[in-house]
Design a protein around this motif. Structure first.
Motif, PDB file in Angstrom:
ATOM      1  N   GLU A   1       0.873  -1.179  -0.065  1.00  0.00           N
ATOM      2  CA  GLU A   1      -0.387  -0.290  -0.230  1.00  0.00           C
ATOM      3  C   GLU A   1       1.160   1.135  -0.078  1.00  0.00           C
ATOM      4  O   GLU A   1       1.829   1.213   1.119  1.00  0.00           O
ATOM      5  N   SER A   2       1.204   2.148  -0.903  1.00  0.00           N
ATOM      6  CA  SER A   2       2.431   2.795  -1.666  1.00  0.00           C
ATOM      7  C   SER A   2       2.148   3.544  -0.689  1.00  0.00           C
ATOM      8  O   SER A   2       3.419   4.526   0.603  1.00  0.00           O
ATOM      9  N   ASP A   3       1.085   4.801  -0.020  1.00  0.00           N
ATOM     10  CA  ASP A   3       1.022   5.776   0.904  1.00  0.00           C
ATOM     11  C   ASP A   3       1.424   5.087   1.951  1.00  0.00           C
ATOM     12  O   ASP A   3       1.779   6.240   2.841  1.00  0.00           O
ATOM     13  N   ASP A   4       0.708   3.949   2.991  1.00  0.00           N
ATOM     14  CA  ASP A   4       1.058   4.165   4.352  1.00  0.00           C
ATOM     15  C   ASP A   4       2.305   3.721   4.467  1.00  0.00           C
ATOM     16  O   ASP A   4       2.896   3.875   4.545  1.00  0.00           O
ATOM     17  N   ASP A   5       2.722   2.767   3.406  1.00  0.00           N
ATOM     18  CA  ASP A   5       3.682   1.833   4.282  1.00  0.00           C
ATOM     19  C   ASP A   5       5.260   2.813   3.749  1.00  0.00           C
ATOM     20  O   ASP A   5       6.325   3.085   4.626  1.00  0.00           O
ATOM     21  N   PHE A   6       5.173   3.846   2.317  1.00  0.00           N
ATOM     22  CA  PHE A   6       6.242   4.930   2.211  1.00  0.00           C
ATOM     23  C   PHE A   6       5.868   5.949   3.042  1.00  0.00           C
ATOM     24  O   PHE A   6       6.822   6.816   3.916  1.00  0.00           O
TER      25      PHE A   6
ATOM     26  N   PHE B   1      13.551  -3.555   5.892  1.00  0.00           N
ATOM     27  CA  PHE B   1      12.488  -3.079   5.221  1.00  0.00           C
ATOM     28  C   PHE B   1      11.974  -1.790   4.714  1.00  0.00           C
ATOM     29  O   PHE B   1      11.945  -1.900   3.372  1.00  0.00           O
ATOM     30  N   ILE B   2      12.620  -0.971   5.945  1.00  0.00           N
ATOM     31  CA  ILE B   2      12.432   0.456   5.229  1.00  0.00           C
ATOM     32  C   ILE B   2      13.695   0.890   4.074  1.00  0.00           C
ATOM     33  O   ILE B   2      13.114   1.166   3.000  1.00  0.00           O
ATOM     34  N   ASP B   3      14.192  -0.544   3.756  1.00  0.00           N
ATOM     35  CA  ASP B   3      15.301   0.656   2.909  1.00  0.00           C
ATOM     36  C   ASP B   3      14.487  -0.280   1.599  1.00  0.00           C
ATOM     37  O   ASP B   3      15.009   0.146   0.596  1.00  0.00           O
ATOM     38  N   ALA B   4      13.776  -1.331   1.596  1.00  0.00           N
ATOM     39  CA  ALA B   4      12.936  -1.838   0.547  1.00  0.00           C
ATOM     40  C   ALA B   4      12.101  -0.651   0.016  1.00  0.00           C
ATOM     41  O   ALA B   4      11.922  -0.529  -1.129  1.00  0.00           O
ATOM     42  N   LEU B   5      11.253  -0.090   1.202  1.00  0.00           N
ATOM     43  CA  LEU B   5      10.548   0.516   0.985  1.00  0.00           C
ATOM     44  C   LEU B   5      10.821   1.796  -0.165  1.00  0.00           C
ATOM     45  O   LEU B   5      10.658   2.801  -0.401  1.00  0.00           O
TER      46      LEU B   5
END
Length: 111
Positions: A3-8, A36-40
């Motif tokens: 979910e692009s907005d929430d994860d970003f 996970f943060i780096d992948a985001l």
């Protein structure tokens, strides 16, 4: 998918924290890892680049340029299963060195 907005938003919150201790506490609280943060971040950058390319695409098609697919590269060499290093044309045979002889003599004295 993401979910692009929430994860970003999670990546942005993590980046806004300056204290390393608080960053690790934040990761523990949300149950995620640094990888996970780096992948985001990578997926966010990719999504932004894709959106920018989509905005520029109508201008490119107006000029008559079409996207061309690149031909796949061919392999220069065939793959070979290597079990030992090559001898490079130099075959040297060693002469068998002489082994020391051992003579064992057993004397039994029977009465």
């Amino acid at each position: 998918m993401l979910e692009s907005d929430d994860d970003f938003d999670i990546a942005d919150q993590y980046d806004s924290i300056e204290d390393p201790w608080l960053r690790s506490e934040f990761l523990d609280a949300i149950g995620k890892t640094r990888s996970f943060i780096d992948a985001l971040r990578r997926s966010r950058d990719f999504a932004r680049a894709k959106a920018a390319a989509a905005r520029d695409e109508p201008a490119a098609s107006a000029r008559g340029k079409e996207a061309r697919r690149r031909a796949p590269r061919t392999r220069r060499r065939t793959r070979v299963a290597v079990t030992r290093p090559p001898n490079k044309g130099r075959v040297r045979r060693r002469c068998p060195r002489p082994r020391p002889r051992v003579v064992l003599v057993i004397v039994l004295d029977l009465d």
